[in-house]
Design an enzyme around this catalytic site. Structure first.
Site, PDB file in Angstrom:
ATOM      1  N   GLN C 207       0.870  -1.171   0.000  1.00 16.38           N
ATOM      2  CA  GLN C 207       0.000   0.000   0.000  1.00 16.38           C
ATOM      3  C   GLN C 207       0.909   1.224   0.000  1.00 16.38           C
ATOM      4  O   GLN C 207       1.455   1.602   1.031  1.00 16.38           O
ATOM      5  CB  GLN C 207      -0.912  -0.042   1.232  1.00 16.38           C
ATOM      6  CG  GLN C 207      -1.745  -1.335   1.311  1.00 16.38           C
ATOM      7  CD  GLN C 207      -2.890  -1.376   0.319  1.00 16.38           C
ATOM      8  OE1 GLN C 207      -3.759  -0.513   0.312  1.00 16.38           O
ATOM      9  NE2 GLN C 207      -2.897  -2.392  -0.553  1.00 16.38           N
ATOM     10  N   ARG C 227      -4.033   4.177   4.755  1.00 15.48           N
ATOM     11  CA  ARG C 227      -3.389   4.856   3.638  1.00 15.48           C
ATOM     12  C   ARG C 227      -3.938   4.323   2.311  1.00 15.48           C
ATOM     13  O   ARG C 227      -4.419   3.189   2.231  1.00 15.48           O
ATOM     14  CB  ARG C 227      -1.877   4.676   3.707  1.00 15.48           C
ATOM     15  CG  ARG C 227      -1.425   3.266   3.474  1.00 15.48           C
ATOM     16  CD  ARG C 227       0.027   2.999   3.951  1.00 15.48           C
ATOM     17  NE  ARG C 227       1.001   3.885   3.406  1.00 15.48           N
ATOM     18  CZ  ARG C 227       1.640   4.831   4.132  1.00 15.48           C
ATOM     19  NH1 ARG C 227       1.406   4.966   5.420  1.00 15.48           N
ATOM     20  NH2 ARG C 227       2.508   5.617   3.572  1.00 15.48           N
ATOM     21  N   GLY C 248     -11.465   3.163   5.147  1.00 14.70           N
ATOM     22  CA  GLY C 248     -10.672   2.284   4.294  1.00 14.70           C
ATOM     23  C   GLY C 248      -9.807   3.036   3.293  1.00 14.70           C
ATOM     24  O   GLY C 248      -9.969   4.252   3.096  1.00 14.70           O
ATOM     25  N   HIS C 249      -8.935   2.308   2.622  1.00 12.40           N
ATOM     26  CA  HIS C 249      -7.990   2.930   1.696  1.00 12.40           C
ATOM     27  C   HIS C 249      -8.682   3.600   0.520  1.00 12.40           C
ATOM     28  O   HIS C 249      -9.610   3.072  -0.044  1.00 12.40           O
ATOM     29  CB  HIS C 249      -6.908   1.961   1.211  1.00 12.40           C
ATOM     30  CG  HIS C 249      -7.368   0.656   0.664  1.00 12.40           C
ATOM     31  ND1 HIS C 249      -6.494  -0.278   0.204  1.00 12.40           N
ATOM     32  CD2 HIS C 249      -8.595   0.107   0.529  1.00 12.40           C
ATOM     33  CE1 HIS C 249      -7.164  -1.336  -0.199  1.00 12.40           C
ATOM     34  NE2 HIS C 249      -8.426  -1.133  -0.016  1.00 12.40           N
ATOM     35  N   ASN C 250      -8.183   4.804   0.213  1.00 15.44           N
ATOM     36  CA  ASN C 250      -8.673   5.593  -0.919  1.00 15.44           C
ATOM     37  C   ASN C 250     -10.094   6.103  -0.753  1.00 15.44           C
ATOM     38  O   ASN C 250     -10.689   6.614  -1.704  1.00 15.44           O
ATOM     39  CB  ASN C 250      -8.537   4.817  -2.236  1.00 15.44           C
ATOM     40  CG  ASN C 250      -7.081   4.582  -2.587  1.00 15.44           C
ATOM     41  OD1 ASN C 250      -6.522   3.529  -2.270  1.00 15.44           O
ATOM     42  ND2 ASN C 250      -6.447   5.562  -3.166  1.00 15.44           N
TER      43      ASN C 250
END
Lengths: 352, 352, 352
Positions: C207, C227, C248-250
């Site tokens: 990630q 991240r 969560g990511h993004n």
């Protein structure tokens, strides 16, 4: 931003991932991005069909596509056709990560506290303000980042990465290649007490078991996995656990499970192999979940689940049944109206 | 594994727990285990009838059983019949725990940071990298494990056990004999702000209250209990709180409650005594939950709950009603079919 | 308890908040309290009509009231009539907080570990056992409390308050005036892996993105914000996040959102501006939630949400529809009875 070790042409990229290159083969990319954020120097991928239209307009250097999407109109300089676009993309991500990664030197910080009777393997790195207690062991090449706590007689395997502020309590066992994210607590006491029927007062039952996490697992940030009351709470090899998950005492998770964020698994429940528990799912105690079952998000599991079952809802039902019931639930107003209508008619027809 | 201070015969065990011994009275046990994992040298117990069949086949040294299960076929070398098998078992667990426990010497680590104006009672143990701020007090015999933070003017009682990486913020008060598990945060700011109706912008309201946790409570790993906006958030004596629970500002929990993992209690809600909140339950703010109420897992509480009520579902309903509704919900397809059938018939009969 | 810098008469209070004073104008208050706990020297406010009766009996020094409640019988010595009673009350709270607050001197603890290549602005305070890694930067006037971890190349803005035991991982960017509560983890790896279709084994995808939190946000205790897989997970200016929330990511959160405790937002979901997510809500990945939407407590969001929609239930439905369905759900027993009755009648009438 992080970049590839060197610019790659679309032809290079196709060669690296084993795909077919189309478009401007000499165009170079230097990094990766999400479709929505990409520039002409980024590789991107398309898998979720939700984003197909976006691919038509978003500038990009190189677009990874599956064969069936080969002819998708796209604004990228070139395409690479490949069976698994996300895996191809991940290959570049891994190259970037290897290139950018801070190499942590295997030193033991003088600002840490390592007990004289702890055993550290070769090339172990211990960060600042880490505590490693008596009898603990840390295997070869493992990185223990700052402010971690490793308790009495705990064992951490080789090639692990323990992020800052993880707590691994006494006697717990962590396998090789395990990654534990910040704030996770491994081996806190299980929730066990006796309640006096007359007074309602609770007396703690000491929790003398431990936690065993096998090789290749990843444990998310601020996760809590409780130690067994007696015996072990077990997470088998390859299981992936997301942030803020709770696993109760003496629960057992099988191999290669996926446990999404904020899920809770109560004590003594046995989860099979390759089970997926989606976000915020809850599983009651003393249950068995069969191999390959899928527990969808927010589902509440109150009884045993056969293998390969997909469960939905709270209380959880097999998903086909649950979806049908939800559809009928949406039609309740119509049903109430119909019954009213029937009553009217029947009142009339019966009254004749 | 952890063992008893010395091997005990089944006769010894029966004497210790005040039960009746049956079988091979001279057979000795050295430890305890779960039924599924036991060997001939382990004591085990049977209480959950789900495991009765297992008792018939699982090898064990000594099986604790309630009188009504006295004749259960069992593979153990002997039985001890006793009114509360789990309590009898817990007695042996406690013996093992006392025997195995690391005695923590009451020293103040030189690698800690204790303010000159903090007051530490006799026999207090302070671990490495602990911070104890100005005006804080820690009572006699309390163990403060490594990497704990105790804020300005916070008071921790006697005989407490504060596990690694707990944060107790300024002004909070922890009673005697309280156990706080790793990563718990006591006294973070409550979630309070003013929202400008025109701009939608939020302005923080300082949270100037504190948290008061009374004697004998246990607070799970990574729990968050927010300080009062003004005044106190209160957890009364003997209440047991599991991991990852959230308690909002100015909430009040009564005595001897049980709050299971991942439950959330919003601000200013008052929970009575001996209330059980099962896993992932959620309670809205400014509500009152009566003494002895039981809020089942994943239930959402949106209005006051009378004493001794059992609530189920989201939104929560009294459990008998909720169970009935769930049963009828499962029969919706049948109901839709019946109504269709009725419409047909009536169309026919009305059309005559 | 914390008090005002000096006692204020009710006349003073009215002047300060711009309201109208009624009752004993010379009576003085020295602090603030909740209505239920107040004494004659406390200012209190009434906004939630649930507590109107309490105002009639609870002793208090000065009661803030909105104009429409002006004539509410009250046991307070005096009233101050003001358009926004809670905002008026907050003004006094802010005075008390400013007065009571420990001034933290901008020193760098000798018991911290600050990398030679980290950049600290003027008047930055660094507490004991803090780690600030290579390339990290901390802006002017920011307070980094004890035991915090700030990773390689992370940037923390000016005037921030980072509470004990926060982890900010490498490359993450925190804007000016951000408050992060204890135990929060910013920038742990997103939950991303490839799963081999044949073996079911998971391979981690590095990630390589980061987290960007803009100015004026507040992040609760033990929150986790992952991240980006590539690119950033973004929380825009002014958004308020309560304890134990997972992002969560993004994912991207808009400006001035309110995210209540234990909510989870899955990866790549875009949340608009001024969105409210109430407690324990869950949002699936790759969705869009429009500006001003309100997701009520425990609601599960499985598809895009238009702006200003209020969603309720799991699965979430527009609240009017959901409330109607819940009401009809409660009447299922009646509906089943009616259909039974109709069948009987029709059997009779059809049988004629």
């Amino acid at each position: 931003m992080k970049t590839l070790p060197k610019p790659l042409t679309i032809a290079d990229v196709a060669f690296i991932v084993g795909g077919e290159a189309l478009g401007d083969l000499a165009h170079t990319v230097t990094g990766v991005a999400d479709l929505a954020d990409a520039t002409l120097s980024d590789a991107v991928f398309l898998e979720n069909r939700k984003y197909t239209a976006l691919a038509g307009t978003a500038p990009a250097g190189c677009l990874f596509l599956a064969p069936d999407l080969k002819d998708t109109p796209c604004a990228a300089k070139g395409k690479v056709i490949v069976d698994e676009p996300r895996a191809a993309f991940a290959k570049l991500v891994r190259m970037i990560d290897e290139h950018a990664k801070t190499k942590i030197l295997p030193t033991h910080s003088l600002k840490s506290s390592i007990h004289g009777k702890a055993a550290l393997g070769p090339n172990v790195s211990v960060g600042d303000f880490v505590v490693i207690e008596r009898g603990a062991a840390v295997g070869e090449n493992t990185v223990v980042m700052p402010q971690v706590y490793i308790g009495v007689n705990a064992k951490v395997g080789r090639n692990c990465l323990i992020y800052p502020q993880v707590v691994i309590r006494d006697e717990c066992v962590i396998g090789d290649g395990v990654i534990i994210h910040p704030g996770a607590v491994i081996g806190a006491d299980g929730f066990g007490f006796l309640t006096d029927k007359k007074t309602g007062k609770h007396t703690k039952i000491p929790q003398i078991g431990n936690v065993v996490i096998e090789a290749g697992c990843e444990i998310g940030a601020n996760v809590t996995i409780d130690r067994g009351a007696v015996g072990s709470t077990v997470v088998k090899a390859g299981t992936q656990i997301d942030n803020l998950v709770q696993i109760g005492h003496n629960a057992r998770l099988g191999r290669d499970c996926v446990v999404v964020s904020q899920t809770g698994i109560a004590g003594s429940t046995h989860v099979g192999n390759n089970v997926v528990l989606a976000g915020q799912a809850g599983v009651a105690g003393h249950l068995t979940i069969g191999d390959g079952a899928i527990i969808t998000a927010q589902t509440g599991v109150m009884s045993d689940v056969p293998p390969k079952t997909v469960l939905f809802g709270s209380p959880g039902r097999p998903h086909r049944e649950a979806f049908k019931l939800q559809a009928l639930f949406s039609r309740l107003p119509e049903l109430f109206d119909k019954v009213k209508e029937l009553e009217k008619k029947l009142g009339a027809s019966a009254g004749k």
